[in-house]
Design an enzyme around this catalytic site. Structure first.
Site, PDB file in Angstrom:
ATOM      1  N   ILE A 154       4.703  -8.645   0.819  1.00 38.33           N
ATOM      2  CA  ILE A 154       3.330  -8.602   1.341  1.00 38.33           C
ATOM      3  C   ILE A 154       2.436  -7.780   0.418  1.00 38.33           C
ATOM      4  O   ILE A 154       1.324  -8.212   0.059  1.00 38.33           O
ATOM      5  CB  ILE A 154       3.331  -8.019   2.780  1.00 38.33           C
ATOM      6  CG1 ILE A 154       4.053  -8.971   3.728  1.00 38.33           C
ATOM      7  CG2 ILE A 154       1.896  -7.768   3.262  1.00 38.33           C
ATOM      8  CD1 ILE A 154       4.377  -8.392   5.092  1.00 38.33           C
ATOM      9  N   THR A 231      -0.781  -2.404   8.440  1.00 36.87           N
ATOM     10  CA  THR A 231      -0.302  -3.680   9.006  1.00 36.87           C
ATOM     11  C   THR A 231       1.229  -3.728   8.927  1.00 36.87           C
ATOM     12  O   THR A 231       1.805  -4.804   8.990  1.00 36.87           O
ATOM     13  CB  THR A 231      -0.905  -4.906   8.274  1.00 36.87           C
ATOM     14  OG1 THR A 231      -0.588  -4.805   6.876  1.00 36.87           O
ATOM     15  CG2 THR A 231      -2.399  -4.981   8.443  1.00 36.87           C
ATOM     16  N   SER A 232       1.873  -2.550   8.782  1.00 42.12           N
ATOM     17  CA  SER A 232       3.337  -2.560   8.631  1.00 42.12           C
ATOM     18  C   SER A 232       4.021  -2.334   9.982  1.00 42.12           C
ATOM     19  O   SER A 232       4.311  -3.296  10.700  1.00 42.12           O
ATOM     20  CB  SER A 232       3.781  -1.531   7.593  1.00 42.12           C
ATOM     21  OG  SER A 232       3.452  -0.214   7.975  1.00 42.12           O
ATOM     22  N   ARG A 233       4.255  -1.069  10.329  1.00 41.76           N
ATOM     23  CA  ARG A 233       4.810  -0.746  11.642  1.00 41.76           C
ATOM     24  C   ARG A 233       4.058   0.472  12.169  1.00 41.76           C
ATOM     25  O   ARG A 233       3.705   1.376  11.406  1.00 41.76           O
ATOM     26  CB  ARG A 233       6.310  -0.431  11.548  1.00 41.76           C
ATOM     27  CG  ARG A 233       7.185  -1.672  11.419  1.00 41.76           C
ATOM     28  CD  ARG A 233       7.179  -2.534  12.686  1.00 41.76           C
ATOM     29  NE  ARG A 233       8.018  -3.728  12.557  1.00 41.76           N
ATOM     30  CZ  ARG A 233       7.572  -4.929  12.190  1.00 41.76           C
ATOM     31  NH1 ARG A 233       6.296  -5.107  11.898  1.00 41.76           N
ATOM     32  NH2 ARG A 233       8.403  -5.954  12.119  1.00 41.76           N
ATOM     33  N   ASP A 257      -3.131  -3.070  12.646  1.00 42.23           N
ATOM     34  CA  ASP A 257      -2.610  -4.252  13.337  1.00 42.23           C
ATOM     35  C   ASP A 257      -1.373  -3.871  14.148  1.00 42.23           C
ATOM     36  O   ASP A 257      -0.836  -4.694  14.882  1.00 42.23           O
ATOM     37  CB  ASP A 257      -2.233  -5.339  12.313  1.00 42.23           C
ATOM     38  CG  ASP A 257      -1.795  -6.640  12.983  1.00 42.23           C
ATOM     39  OD1 ASP A 257      -2.564  -7.150  13.831  1.00 42.23           O
ATOM     40  OD2 ASP A 257      -0.684  -7.131  12.689  1.00 42.23           O
ATOM     41  N   GLU A 262       2.932   0.242  20.799  1.00 40.13           N
ATOM     42  CA  GLU A 262       2.415  -1.106  21.075  1.00 40.13           C
ATOM     43  C   GLU A 262       3.274  -1.898  22.050  1.00 40.13           C
ATOM     44  O   GLU A 262       2.790  -2.850  22.671  1.00 40.13           O
ATOM     45  CB  GLU A 262       2.250  -1.894  19.771  1.00 40.13           C
ATOM     46  CG  GLU A 262       3.565  -2.280  19.086  1.00 40.13           C
ATOM     47  CD  GLU A 262       3.346  -3.127  17.838  1.00 40.13           C
ATOM     48  OE1 GLU A 262       2.558  -2.723  16.977  1.00 40.13           O
ATOM     49  OE2 GLU A 262       3.985  -4.192  17.735  1.00 40.13           O
ATOM     50  N   HIS A 294      -1.104  -6.798  16.587  1.00 44.74           N
ATOM     51  CA  HIS A 294       0.056  -7.341  15.863  1.00 44.74           C
ATOM     52  C   HIS A 294      -0.086  -8.857  15.655  1.00 44.74           C
ATOM     53  O   HIS A 294       0.783  -9.638  16.053  1.00 44.74           O
ATOM     54  CB  HIS A 294       1.356  -7.027  16.602  1.00 44.74           C
ATOM     55  CG  HIS A 294       2.543  -6.911  15.672  1.00 44.74           C
ATOM     56  ND1 HIS A 294       3.475  -5.920  15.768  1.00 44.74           N
ATOM     57  CD2 HIS A 294       2.925  -7.653  14.603  1.00 44.74           C
ATOM     58  CE1 HIS A 294       4.390  -6.074  14.817  1.00 44.74           C
ATOM     59  NE2 HIS A 294       4.063  -7.134  14.097  1.00 44.74           N
ATOM     60  N   ALA A 296      -1.105 -10.090  12.495  1.00 46.48           N
ATOM     61  CA  ALA A 296      -1.184 -10.401  11.061  1.00 46.48           C
ATOM     62  C   ALA A 296      -0.289 -11.584  10.680  1.00 46.48           C
ATOM     63  O   ALA A 296      -0.617 -12.369   9.802  1.00 46.48           O
ATOM     64  CB  ALA A 296      -0.821  -9.168  10.239  1.00 46.48           C
TER      65      ALA A 296
HETATM   66  P1  NAI Z   1       9.551  -6.213   1.662  1.00 47.34           P
HETATM   67  O1  NAI Z   1      10.931  -5.772   1.973  1.00 47.34           O
HETATM   68  O2  NAI Z   1       9.361  -7.392   0.769  1.00 47.34           O
HETATM   69  O3  NAI Z   1       8.736  -4.988   0.995  1.00 47.34           O
HETATM   70  C1  NAI Z   1       8.763  -3.690   1.488  1.00 47.34           C
HETATM   71  C2  NAI Z   1       8.596  -2.749   0.298  1.00 47.34           C
HETATM   72  O4  NAI Z   1       8.523  -1.420   0.793  1.00 47.34           O
HETATM   73  C3  NAI Z   1       9.776  -2.826  -0.680  1.00 47.34           C
HETATM   74  O5  NAI Z   1       9.296  -2.996  -2.003  1.00 47.34           O
HETATM   75  C4  NAI Z   1      10.447  -1.463  -0.496  1.00 47.34           C
HETATM   76  O6  NAI Z   1      11.067  -0.985  -1.686  1.00 47.34           O
HETATM   77  C5  NAI Z   1       9.275  -0.598  -0.089  1.00 47.34           C
HETATM   78  N1  NAI Z   1       9.685   0.642   0.545  1.00 47.34           N
HETATM   79  C6  NAI Z   1      10.746   0.880   1.350  1.00 47.34           C
HETATM   80  N2  NAI Z   1      10.812   2.176   1.684  1.00 47.34           N
HETATM   81  C7  NAI Z   1       9.751   2.776   1.074  1.00 47.34           C
HETATM   82  C8  NAI Z   1       9.292   4.107   1.009  1.00 47.34           C
HETATM   83  N3  NAI Z   1       9.943   5.092   1.637  1.00 47.34           N
HETATM   84  N4  NAI Z   1       8.175   4.367   0.286  1.00 47.34           N
HETATM   85  C9  NAI Z   1       7.528   3.383  -0.379  1.00 47.34           C
HETATM   86  N5  NAI Z   1       7.934   2.100  -0.363  1.00 47.34           N
HETATM   87  C10 NAI Z   1       9.031   1.803   0.349  1.00 47.34           C
HETATM   88  O7  NAI Z   1       8.839  -6.417   3.048  1.00 47.34           O
HETATM   89  P2  NAI Z   1       7.511  -7.259   3.356  1.00 47.34           P
HETATM   90  O8  NAI Z   1       7.879  -8.641   3.718  1.00 47.34           O
HETATM   91  O9  NAI Z   1       6.518  -7.034   2.268  1.00 47.34           O
HETATM   92  O10 NAI Z   1       7.020  -6.529   4.690  1.00 47.34           O
HETATM   93  C11 NAI Z   1       6.594  -5.182   4.686  1.00 47.34           C
HETATM   94  C12 NAI Z   1       6.501  -4.684   6.115  1.00 47.34           C
HETATM   95  O11 NAI Z   1       5.436  -5.357   6.775  1.00 47.34           O
HETATM   96  C13 NAI Z   1       7.739  -5.030   6.981  1.00 47.34           C
HETATM   97  O12 NAI Z   1       8.734  -4.061   6.858  1.00 47.34           O
HETATM   98  C14 NAI Z   1       7.174  -5.064   8.365  1.00 47.34           C
HETATM   99  O13 NAI Z   1       7.314  -3.768   8.932  1.00 47.34           O
HETATM  100  C15 NAI Z   1       5.690  -5.367   8.159  1.00 47.34           C
HETATM  101  N6  NAI Z   1       5.315  -6.673   8.704  1.00 47.34           N
HETATM  102  C16 NAI Z   1       4.258  -6.720   9.579  1.00 47.34           C
HETATM  103  C17 NAI Z   1       3.846  -7.923  10.118  1.00 47.34           C
HETATM  104  C18 NAI Z   1       2.677  -8.019  11.033  1.00 47.34           C
HETATM  105  O14 NAI Z   1       2.478  -9.053  11.684  1.00 47.34           O
HETATM  106  N7  NAI Z   1       1.845  -6.999  11.154  1.00 47.34           N
HETATM  107  C19 NAI Z   1       4.575  -9.169   9.815  1.00 47.34           C
HETATM  108  C20 NAI Z   1       5.624  -9.009   8.837  1.00 47.34           C
HETATM  109  C21 NAI Z   1       5.993  -7.793   8.323  1.00 47.34           C
END
Ligand code: NAI
Length: 336
Positions: A154, A231-233, A257, A262, A294, A296
């Site tokens: 993302i 928009t993460s958690r 988001d 939540e 939530h 996104a």
């Molecule tokens: P991804 O696994 O491709 O990327 C996550 C990145 O965060 C990785 O590059 C990882 O190395 C990095 N990371 C992990 N721990 C870290 C730290 N302590 N400090 C800095 N970077 C760190 O995951 P993706 O697909 O990009 O999703 C990211 C997050 O978005 C998911 O974990 C999820 O929580 C959230 N998400 C939210 C949605 C929504 O509807 N709002 C939908 C889908 C995901």
């Protein structure tokens, strides 16, 4: 195989039914999975769950007791699953590692643009015949520094879009991503990304290391007036600290988001009930806060991909005993 599908909305059912394979017997229920509702899984070999379902040890124990062997998550994030308990109980956990990073990145940009140009306020004003511009002043994204914490799938799409706006890109991650570096992103440590970002977007998973990444003692490290986007958690931001930061101007604007509490709010129509969460209620009072529930991930393309991967996970488990995208203990050990 019978599969109890928890937290089902009509749109989940529509897309899952379209992808469902022969021999699969989905039992849809609207209830969120909890200790009270876990009994609905009796007779199923697998369950399918979403982000706010309770997958703590006591619930997993009950599931295992009913003979459930697979928990197929309809999400990428799995921070709500007790992986140690699942492993002990012999429960396989599957997830949808990627469905549409575009959906989340584009929604992140939608929040940034709306918040910056005050679209949420302008929409109401114009409908009331108020065409005054006071209070609607924004800034050019061009030339601003966008910091992205978590430059995975993302974060990378977000970086690409931000580069298109002419933003300078800062990144912070456990390891640099060459695709982001190719866009001109500079990787810096946490303190520097806090200090230099005009817009700071959180796109990392929730882990012990990112829990309350934004909290009382990290607020002073932020660039004064920063636009903070999550928009993460939800738990990546301590909402109490965010409120303090908004009150003293440390945070110039906040786009969310996700929200730590939540599970009691999002995905339901609560418009006829009294809002009991005072922290959330306080957040809603700020004109410079924009919250979506939530949503996104919520695009047609993403729902199709979620359904297809979920069914593929279950099918692979049915034929080989191993889901296509298993969440293993390696994730806990940081080896994956
Ligand atoms: P991804 O696994 O491709 O990327 C996550 C990145 O965060 C990785 O590059 C990882 O190395 C990095 N990371 C992990 N721990 C870290 C730290 N302590 N400090 C800095 N970077 C760190 O995951 P993706 O697909 O990009 O999703 C990211 C997050 O978005 C998911 O974990 C999820 O929580 C959230 N998400 C939210 C949605 C929504 O509807 N709002 C939908 C889908 C995901």
């Amino acid at each position: 195989m019978q599969v109890t599908v928890f937290s089902t909305k009509p749109y989940d059912r529509l897309f899952l039914d379209r992808s469902a394979s022969q021999g699969l017997d989905p039992q849809y229920c609207e209830s969120r999975l909890s200790l009270e509702t876990v009994t609905l899984a009796e007779g199923s070999g697998a369950i399918c769950a979403f982000v706010n379902d309770n997958l703590s040890e006591p619930v997993l124990e009950r599931l295992a007791g009913y003979g459930v062997r697979l928990v197929a998550l309809r999400s990428a994030g799995f921070n709500h699953v007790d992986l140690v308990a699942a492993d002990r109980l012999g429960l396989r956990i599957a997830r949808v590692p990627a469905y549409s990073p575009h959906a989340v990145a584009e929604h992140t940009i939608a929040i940034i643009l709306a918040l910056n140009r005050k679209i949420h306020r302008a929409y109401n004003r114009v409908r009331e015949g108020n065409f005054a511009l006071d209070g609607l002043l924004g800034f050019d994204l061009n030339g601003k520094t966008m910091g992205i914490i978590g430059t995975g799938k993302i974060g990378t799409v977000l970086a690409r879009i931000a580069a298109g706006f002419g933003c300078r890109l800062l990144g912070h991650d456990l390891k640099p991503n060459p695709d982001c570096e190719a866009l001109g992103m500079t990787y810096v440590d946490r303190e520097e990304i806090f200090r230099r970002s005009d817009i700071l977007s959180l796109n990392c998973p929730r882990t012990p290391d990112t829990h309350h990444l934004i909290r009382k003692d990290t607020l002073p490290l932020l660039k004064p007036g920063v636009m903070l986007i999550n928009t993460s958690r939800g738990a990546v931001i301590d909402a109490h600290a965010a409120i303090a930061g908004l009150k003293d101007g440390t945070i110039g604007s906040l786009g969310l988001d996700v929200y730590e509490e939540e599970a009691d709010l999002f995905f339901e129509d609560l418009s006829n009930t009294v809002l009991r969460d005072d922290v959330f209620a306080r957040l809603l009072t700020f004109p410079n806060v924009l919250i979506t529930g939530h949503q996104a991930f919520f695009t047609r393309e993403a729902l199709e991909a979620i359904a297809e991967t979920t069914i593929a996970n279950i099918d692979a488990f049915r034929s080989t005993g191993v889901p296509l995208h298993a969440v293993t203990m390696d994730f806990l050990a940081g080896r994956s």
